[in-house]
Scaffold this motif. Structure first.
Motif, short mmCIF file in Angstrom:
data_model
loop_
_atom_site.label_atom_id
_atom_site.label_comp_id
_atom_site.label_asym_id
_atom_site.label_seq_id
_atom_site.Cartn_x
_atom_site.Cartn_y
_atom_site.Cartn_z
N GLU A 171 29.61 -23.54 10.77
CA GLU A 171 29.38 -24.95 9.44
C GLU A 171 30.57 -26.15 9.96
OE1 GLU A 171 28.04 -20.80 7.74
OE2 GLU A 171 29.62 -21.30 9.00
N PRO A 172 30.31 -27.16 9.46
CA PRO A 172 31.13 -28.85 10.06
C PRO A 172 31.95 -28.33 8.61
CG PRO A 172 28.92 -29.51 8.55
CD PRO A 172 28.71 -27.72 9.22
N ALA A 173 31.72 -27.61 7.47
CA ALA A 173 32.51 -28.09 6.34
C ALA A 173 32.30 -26.72 5.43
CB ALA A 173 31.93 -29.39 5.86
N LEU A 174 32.89 -26.38 4.55
CA LEU A 174 33.56 -25.15 3.49
C LEU A 174 32.41 -24.98 2.81
CD1 LEU A 174 35.00 -22.73 3.52
CD2 LEU A 174 35.77 -23.91 1.43
N ASP A 175 31.64 -26.25 1.92
CA ASP A 175 31.03 -27.08 1.23
C ASP A 175 29.68 -26.00 1.98
OD1 ASP A 175 31.71 -29.48 2.33
OD2 ASP A 175 29.35 -29.42 2.40
N GLN A 176 29.18 -26.05 3.39
CA GLN A 176 28.07 -25.93 4.24
C GLN A 176 27.86 -24.14 3.76
OE1 GLN A 176 25.82 -27.77 4.95
NE2 GLN A 176 27.49 -29.55 4.35
N CYS A 177 29.03 -23.99 3.44
CA CYS A 177 29.01 -21.65 3.46
C CYS A 177 27.77 -21.84 2.20
CB CYS A 177 29.86 -21.46 3.85
SG CYS A 177 30.99 -21.83 5.33
N PRO A 178 26.90 -20.54 2.16
CA PRO A 178 26.95 -19.90 0.65
C PRO A 178 27.65 -19.87 0.06
CG PRO A 178 25.53 -19.93 2.56
CD PRO A 178 26.56 -20.30 3.29
N ALA A 179 27.29 -19.61 -1.24
CA ALA A 179 28.96 -19.13 -2.17
C ALA A 179 27.74 -19.53 -3.80
CB ALA A 179 29.74 -20.58 -2.35
N SER A 180 28.73 -18.90 -4.59
CA SER A 180 28.34 -18.53 -5.99
C SER A 180 28.80 -20.47 -6.89
CB SER A 180 29.75 -17.66 -6.89
OG SER A 180 29.42 -16.75 -6.30
N PRO A 181 28.03 -20.54 -7.55
CA PRO A 181 28.48 -21.79 -8.18
C PRO A 181 29.41 -22.13 -8.26
CG PRO A 181 26.39 -20.22 -9.07
CD PRO A 181 27.13 -19.65 -8.30
N TRP A 182 29.80 -23.26 -8.51
CA TRP A 182 31.23 -23.86 -8.86
C TRP A 182 31.94 -22.76 -10.07
CZ3 TRP A 182 33.67 -26.23 -5.31
CH2 TRP A 182 33.09 -27.44 -4.02
N GLY A 183 33.44 -22.57 -10.36
CA GLY A 183 33.38 -22.27 -11.11
C GLY A 183 32.97 -21.29 -11.81
N VAL A 184 32.28 -20.21 -10.90
CA VAL A 184 31.55 -19.06 -11.95
C VAL A 184 32.55 -17.59 -10.87
CG1 VAL A 184 29.53 -17.79 -11.84
CG2 VAL A 184 29.28 -20.13 -12.71
N ASN A 185 32.56 -17.11 -11.42
CA ASN A 185 33.95 -15.56 -10.25
C ASN A 185 34.09 -15.05 -11.76
OD1 ASN A 185 36.54 -16.85 -11.02
ND2 ASN A 185 35.69 -18.92 -10.54
N ASN A 186 34.35 -14.24 -10.94
CA ASN A 186 35.52 -12.65 -11.55
C ASN A 186 36.96 -12.53 -11.13
OD1 ASN A 186 33.99 -11.56 -9.70
ND2 ASN A 186 33.14 -9.49 -11.04
N CYS A 187 37.28 -13.13 -10.32
CA CYS A 187 38.54 -13.35 -10.03
C CYS A 187 39.14 -13.33 -10.28
CB CYS A 187 38.65 -14.35 -8.28
SG CYS A 187 38.76 -14.01 -7.12
N THR A 188 40.86 -12.72 -10.47
CA THR A 188 41.92 -13.05 -11.14
C THR A 188 43.12 -13.61 -10.65
OG1 THR A 188 42.17 -10.77 -10.52
CG2 THR A 188 41.67 -10.83 -12.54
N ARG A 189 43.78 -14.09 -10.53
CA ARG A 189 45.36 -14.90 -10.02
C ARG A 189 45.59 -13.37 -9.45
NH1 ARG A 189 44.07 -19.84 -11.32
NH2 ARG A 189 43.56 -19.84 -13.11
N GLY A 190 45.44 -13.51 -7.64
CA GLY A 190 46.63 -12.88 -7.04
C GLY A 190 45.55 -12.81 -5.65
N GLU A 191 43.97 -13.43 -6.43
CA GLU A 191 43.09 -12.88 -5.49
C GLU A 191 43.07 -13.92 -4.66
OE1 GLU A 191 40.07 -9.41 -6.50
OE2 GLU A 191 40.49 -11.12 -8.18
N TYR A 192 43.86 -14.84 -3.32
CA TYR A 192 43.34 -15.93 -3.91
C TYR A 192 43.22 -16.18 -2.50
CZ TYR A 192 46.57 -17.05 -7.08
OH TYR A 192 46.94 -17.59 -8.62
#
Length: 1430
Positions: A171-192
């Motif tokens: 992909e030419p940029a990261l926004d061209q990769c499939p991903a969950s919607p902006w701000g929607v996640n079940n991540c916690t701090r430290g999983e960077y």
């Protein structure tokens, strides 16, 4: 991330937007809000899948400049008539900004993306090497070396923007990769998500005595700086040399061997072990932290070599020499270039020894730097940088003096045992022996390399399993890995030579598409000579032993030279040396190229020099004229090797021009201009040295240099203007395709004698005029008497000639005819049509002309398509209405047409299907009519500016005049309005604007002045009048013609375009100057012209070039008041555009406010500041002012002289902004100074701020010189009243804690430009610097050197386990009830009422800015402060 179905958040729910009115403007708003660039496409269906739930919005109408989607007009929330599947969607251009944070160099760290104006992190759960590669590539950091998903690079705060990122790595940029919607996640701090890329810190060597030595400089914070030498050693030098492709370090001097430097010393205590991939991988002190002084520089002398390449050559081992320095390829001056230097370059490139060196532009022009001059090699050096030369970029060379070389070639490759020259088993030459390739990893990419090297096109098929037979001997190559773009097979990755475990049954083969290039050499014209083919980067001969007419036909056809006339097998066309490439060529004559004929393997023959294959083709080479004023003038181009290319003009003369004109049936050559008279071209220059005697039957029969052999440059083109075909016209007929025949000769129209005139000659004339076939020819005065010359007599045509001048005739002007014996013709089409009894010229009953009689059309099948045909034929636009039932009155006579069936695209009514002429059962009450949209084209001719002159209208494909007998100011107003020229100032009815000839189209024009076009005014029928030439309708309009600037850097710069005939078009730049630029700038209220351009500085345009020859004195009130050529009349080409950069826009300021972003609004006009009347002043206008001043949005817009009365002018009244304008002068308003306001009604505004602020040239990100952003520029603050309170405000705004130290000098470096602020007086509690009292912008008595500076205590960290809200967070979360904030900073006490009040105002402003929110009450409780240490 930047494409999908659009959803909005309302009533705590995400849902869709109806796509019914969705367009690119709305898409742009969405993309901009999401930091996704601009909209590439919008969809209005279920392209991005079905949705459930509410459809929140419908009828969204954006202009594309809104800050957010809710700023666009739309139906109320949830009110729509949309159905599922009509969803608004958008695909944005991206990319979302990405950065790496807290890494150990600039190409490693925690991945962060920018969304909703905030940097946030990426969850590492699905993060992998593919995603890492995308990030590294976007940041120009090479491929990813490793990815991790932890806290390798430190903890982060703020949003986790992305989760579930799934990239394939391309992909030419990261926004061209499939991903969950902006701000929607079940991540916690430290999983960077974390990545470490492979690329290197930029480094360069400066002031060395060759390309690989000098002072070491590194690039940091957008600036080059030096490295301290205190711990500098050979290990560090080795790292530098390796990074720069300069070998290893030979020495590391630690003095000023390579000159003094200025600026930053970026690095100190650099300690390398010598194996690091880049200098930033070596331990060192922090950036900019050192106790070094200038003179203690790290330096290195490397062993070389500097990268070198060959550009624009005939093959991969020839071309213009370029070297790589300072991250840029540049040329080498050819003044001292010789065969020794050429040998060095060829050896470095594995291209053998140099065959030829040149010092010109044989291999094309270049741009950019000329890196080297004075190169003096002895030929034995291991690399070009080891040869003495002038310092980098020090030269007195000009572009065109390039060093060039042609080397003997790369690793030889051949194809064996194929069924033609471009197929077979692949063999390479190594250690003086041919050997094969193992096919295990041989693929289509490797095949493409082989085919390209052999000039055989691309690979059609690659074969394995010894498809073309087994060989004996060495298998040279295995494990071949090509990407297909390599210049030679030896440039592909492979196992070492001869290392493999293959056997001969696994040998690789390829079948290429061909063709092998072929040429003819030393012939007596371009289509004859010795046959040569191009193989292994070399031209050489073909053995003539089996050469025959069939093989000759193949060669002639490939070269576009017709069939073969003669083949020979001797030395008719000269002796040659070198290889004999082919023997045993056996063609059947139908092959598409010579390499498709069976032949012996390349170079396998028992021929001797002198047995050459030769051919003489019949020709001619195709020739054409490009960019001329007509079909018989232009730049000469010839067709060779399937491509059109130009002819060099150096030896071009009238003889060669005559050959071209005769070939094109264009008469004789009138002139033969050279240069770029007919415009620039690109591509090949095919011919040079063309020497014709003028009698040759084709251009290829003239002697010339071999194809493409020349020392011409683009701009030296051969051109020609031919005399024919002779123009012809029909005069005084009863329609456009009948009348007396006239021809144009010696700049005069004259008649043709009718004595030998016949139907064949008539057919030629009708065909030339696109009027079908001749129905009737006459030889009398049926079409009226004429005067003047009788040009032609004895015309004898066979009827197939392309033009009348191609028919046999007596010499021009030689005849014994008298006036009255005229040649005349009536052609078959198109059938004449007219509108009768309408209320204007473009409406009425439809009538057609047949059998010398006008008759009507039956309306039974007459529809809008048929109406469109009629309107278009009459130059009346499109059909608005078709009528039946004799709407425009009954006629008498014939009903000619019935059953008419048109599709609407026919060029004339007679091209539509219909019943036979006169066959119908209609009656006169069923006659068809039409009302067209108009307008009839109108123009002004011979006026003293663009908006004055004689009125001409366009009818029956001809421009002609209007009778002035009933002409008045009302009719003039109609014409002026149609031409976008304002209103009529004066109408005249004489010859004020010159005499005209031809038809007088209109008389009795009666307008009421409100008509949309002249054809909407009642008038006599077309051409029915009793006017004489000299009674012309004329008008002088008030202007101005609308003007705009396009593609500029701001609203007051760009390409100049004017609006004419309902279309924007460009202005030719040939006579464009600063005076004309001043007129445009003044009209646009953009000040004065700073510079004017006459090229493509502001981009290419399409469409009309409306104006040429514009000559202004600079005082004109509008561009149309400047003399210029007639509209659309020019000899300009696209690329010669008039452009201007103006000084504007109108300045605006705020006066007497309690901070920098509030006060009375004043604008600058006529060199004076004046106020704005507050009567129509509103929040939209306030927003424009705040945005222009970089002060955020308007909070309040007080009127009534809230910020005090002033004296002087009240410049503006009636200001009506929509809030999106880029400047106040772009809002509609009363004319300057026209108002009935008094100063007690002066408008004011209080903006939200803050003015952007930054710290520059400090030792870290929280220290430096204070700069603020105003009027689109960063500038300094005067330090005279600067104190710790003001410093605290700046530190707090930048989240840098509190001020430790404030400075008032040049501690943080000198600056240039304006000093915007003086006497800043803060109490230290203000939320932003613009909330502090200060002098008006740019009003100060400071000088450069008295700069405000500050050193802050450092970044403030968020409270442990606390969530810090931003306005973005609050906009996504609807809260009803009470909100508690924990404020981080100094403790509050009840005795601080000013601080308490300021914080209450800040909270009110923050919450009130959220759409749909309302604040009932807010209180700051200082008693609930945090305990120390909590």
């Amino acid at each position: 991330m930047c494409s999908g179905r659009v959803e909005v958040y309302h009533n705590s729910t995400w849902s869709t937007v109806c796509g019914t009115s969705w367009d690119i403007n709305a898409g742009n708003v969405v993309c901009r809000v999401l930091n996704c660039g601009t909209a590439r496409s919008v969809t209005t269906a279920a392209s991005y899948g079905e949705a459930t739930g509410n459809i929140w919005l419908d009828g969204v109408k954006c202009n594309g400049t809104e800050r957010a989607l809710d700023q666009c007009p739309a139906s109320p929330w949830g009110v729509n008539n949309c159905t599922r599947g009509e969803y608004a969607g958008v695909s944005c251009s991206g990319p979302v900004p990405v950065r790496l944070v807290n890494g150990n160099n600039m190409c490693s760290g925690r991945v962060e993306v920018y969304h909703n104006s905030t940097w946030g992190i990426v969850c590492g759960r699905s993060w992998d090497i593919n995603a890492g590669n995308v990030v590294c590539r976007v940041l120009n950091c090479g491929p990813a070396r490793s990815v991790t998903t932890a806290v390798s690079y430190g903890e982060a705060t703020g949003n986790i923007w992305l989760d579930g990122v799934k990239c394939n790595g391309t992909e030419p940029a990261l926004d061209q990769c499939p991903a969950s919607p902006w701000g929607v996640n079940n991540c916690t701090r430290g999983e960077y998500a974390v990545v470490s890329c492979s690329d290197l810190l930029p480094v360069r060597l400066v002031n060395g005595n060759n390309m690989c030595s000098g002072r070491v400089e590194v690039y940091h914070n957008s600036t080059w700086g030096t490295v301290c030498n205190r711990s500098w050693d050979i290990n560090a030098g080795n790292v530098i040399c390796r990074v720069l492709n300069c070998g290893t370090a030979r020495s590391v001097p630690t003095a000023v061997s390579y000159g003094e430097a200025t600026g930053n010393i970026w690095l100190d205590e650099v300690t390398c072990n010598g194996t690091e991939p880049a200098l930033d991988q070596c331990p060192a002190s922090p950036w900019g932290v050192n106790n070094c002084t200038h003179g203690e520089y790290a330096e290195v002398y490397c062993s070389g070599p500097v990268p070198v390449r060959l550009v624009n050559g005939n093959n991969m081992c020839s071309g213009r020499v370029e070297v790589y320095h300072n991250s840029t390829w540049g040329t080498v001056c050819g003044r001292s270039w010789d065969i020794n230097a050429g040998n060095v370059v060829c050896r470095v490139l594995n291209c053998g020894p140099a065959r030829l060196v040149t010092t010109a532009v044989s291999n094309g022009e270049a741009t950019g730097n000329i890196w080297l001059d004075g190169v003096k090699c002895n030929g034995t050096e291991p690399a070009l940088d080891q040869c003495p030369a002038s310092p980098w970029r020090v030269n007195n060379c000009t572009h065109g003096e390039y060093a060039e070389v042609s080397c003997s070639g790369p690793v030889p490759v051949r194809l064996v045992n194929g069924n033609n020259m471009c197929s077979g088993r692949v063999e390479v030459y190594h250690n003086s022996t041919w050997g094969t390739l193992c096919s295990r990893s041989f693929d289509i990419n490797a095949g493409n390399v082989v085919c390209r090297v052999l000039n055989c096109g691309t690979a059609r098929l690659v074969t394995t399993g010894a498809f073309y037979g087994e060989s004996t001997g060495n298998i040279w190559l295995n494990g071949l890995k090509c990407n297909g773009s390599e210049p030679a097979l030896d440039q592909c990755y492979a196992s070492p030579w001869g290392v493999n475990n293959c056997n001969h049954s696994e040998e690789a083969g390829v079948s290429c598409s061909g063709p092998v290039p072929v040429r003819l050499v030393n012939g007596n014209n371009m289509c004859s000579g010795r046959v040569e083919v191009y193989h292994n980067s070399t031209w050489s001969t073909v053995c003539g032993k089996s050469w025959d007419i069939k093989a000759g036909n193949v060669v002639c056809r490939v070269l576009n030279c017709g069939p073969a006339r003669l083949v020979t097998t001797a030395v008719s066309n000269g002796v040659v040396t070198g290889n004999i490439w082919l023997e045993g060529v056996k063609c059947n004559g139908t092959e598409p190229a010579l390499d498709q004929c069976p032949a012996s393997p390349w170079k396998v023959n028992n021929c001797t020099h002198g047995e050459y294959a030769e051919v003489s083709c019949s020709g001619p080479v195709p020739v054409r004229l490009v960019n001329g004023n007509n079909m018989c003038s232009g730049r000469v181009e010839v067709y060779h090797n399937s491509t059109w290319g130009t002819v060099c003009g150096r030896s071009w003369d009238i003889h060669a021009g005559n050959v071209v004109c005769r070939v094109l049936n264009c008469g004789t050559a009138r002139s033969v201009p050279t240069g770029a008279f007919y415009g620039e071209a690109t591509g090949n220059i095919w011919l040079d040295g063309v020497n014709c005697n003028g009698t040759e039957p084709a251009l290829d029969q003239c002697p010339a240099s071999p194809w493409r052999v020349n020392n011409c440059t683009h701009g030296e083109y051969a051109g020609v203007s031919c005399s024919g075909p002779v123009p012809v016209r029909l005069v005084n007929g009863n329609n456009m395709c009948s009348g007396r025949v006239e021809v144009y000769h010696n700049s005069t129209w004259g008649t043709v004698c009718g004595r030998s005139w016949d139907i064949n000659a008539g057919n030629v004339v009708c065909r030339v005029l696109n009027c079908g076939m001749a129905r009737l020819v006459t030889t009398a005065v049926s079409s009226g008497e004429a005067t003047g010359n009788i040009w032609l007599d004895g015309v004898k045509c066979n009827g197939t000639e392309p033009a009348l001048d191609q028919c046999t005739a007596s010499p021009w002007g030689v005849n014994n005819c008298t006036h009255g014996e005229y040649a005349e013709v009536s052609c078959s089409g198109p059938v004449p049509v007219r509108l009768v009894n309408g209320n204007n010229m473009c409406s009425g009953r439809v009538e057609v002309y047949h059998n010398s009689t006008w008759g009507t059309v039956c309306s039974r099948s007459f529809d809008i398509n048929a109406g469109n045909v009629v309107c278009r034929v009459l130059n009346c636009g499109t059909a608005r209405l078709v009528t039946t039932g004799a709407f425009y009155g009954e006629s008498t006579g014939n009903i000619w047409l019935n059953g008419l069936k048109c599709n609407g695209s026919e060029p004339a009514l007679d091209q539509c299907y219909a019943s036979p002429w006169g066959v119908n059962n209609c009656n006169h009450s069923e006659e068809a009519g039409v009302s067209c949209s108009g307008p009839v084209p109108v123009r002004l001719v011979n006026g003293n500016n663009m908006c004055s002159g004689r009125v001409d209208v366009y009818h029956n494909s001809t421009w002609s005049t209007v009778c002035g007998k009933s002409w008045d100011i009302k009719a003039g107003n109609v014409v002026c309005r149609v031409l976008n020229c304002g209103t009529a100032r004066l109408v005249t009815t004489a010859v004020s604007n010159g005499v005209a000839t031809g038809n007088i189209w209109l008389e009795g024009v009666k307008c009421n002045g409100t008509e949309r076009a002249l054809d909407q005014c009642p008038a006599s029928p077309w051409k029915v009048n009793n006017c004489t030439h000299g009674e012309f309708a004329e008008v002088s309009c008030s202007g101005p013609v609308p003007v705009r600037l396009v593609n500029g850097n701001n609203m007051c710069s760009g390409r100049v375009e004017v609006y004419h005939n309902s279309t924007w078009g460009t202005v030719c730049g040939r006579s464009w100057d600063i005076n004309a630029g001043n007129v445009v700038c003044r009209v646009l209220k953009c000040g004065t012209a700073r510079s004017v351009t006459t090229a493509v500085s502001y981009g290419e345009a399409t469409g009309n070039i409306w104006l040429d020859g514009v000559t202004c004195n600079g005082t004109e009130p509008a561009l149309d008041q400047c003399p210029a050529g007639p509209w659309g009349v020019n000899n300009c080409t696209h690329g010669e555009y008039a452009g201007v950069s103006c000084s504007g826009p109108v300045p605006v300021r705020l006066v007497n406010g309690n901070n920098m972003c509030s006060g009375r609004v004043e604008v600058y006009h006529n060199s004076t500041w004046g106020t704005v009347c507050g009567r129509s002043w509103d929040i939209n206008a306030g927003n424009v002012v705040c945005r222009v001043l970089n002060c955020g949005t308007a909070q309040t817009v007080p009127t009534g002289a809230f910020y005090g009365e002033t004296t002087g002018n009240i410049w503006l009244d009636g200001v009506k902004c929509n809030g999106t304008e880029p400047a106040l002068d772009q809002c509609p308003a009363s004319p300057w100074g026209v108002n009935d306001c008094i100063h007690s009604e002066d408008a004011g505004v209080s903006c939200s701020g803050p003015v952007p602020v930054r710290l520059v040239n400090g030792t870290n990100m929280c220290s430096g010189r204070v700069e603020v952003y105003h009027n689109s520029t960063w500038v300094t603050v005067c330090g005279k009243s600067w104190d710790i309170n003001a410093g605290n405000v700046v530190c707090r705004v930048l989240n840098c804690g509190t001020a430790r130290l404030v400075t008032k000098a040049v501690s943080n470096g000198e600056a240039t430009g304006n000093i915007w602020l003086g006497e800043v007086m803060c109490n230290g509690t203000e939320p932003a610097l613009d909330q502090c009292p200060a002098r008006p912008w740019i009003v100060n008595n400071c000088i450069h050197g008295e700069y405000a500076g500050v050193s802050c205590s450092g970044r403030i960290k968020n409270l442990a386990q606390k969530r810090c809200f931003t306005d973005t967070d609050l906009q996504k979360t609807r809260v009803a009830g009470m909100i508690e904030f924990t404020l981080v900073g100094s403790e509050l006490y009840p005795s601080d009422p000013e601080v308490t009040e300021a914080l209450e105002q800040l909270i009110n402003s923050l919450l009130s800015s959220i759409p749909g929110n309302r604040v009932l009450d807010s209180q700051v409780n200082p008693e609930r402060r945090r305990k120390r240490g909590a």
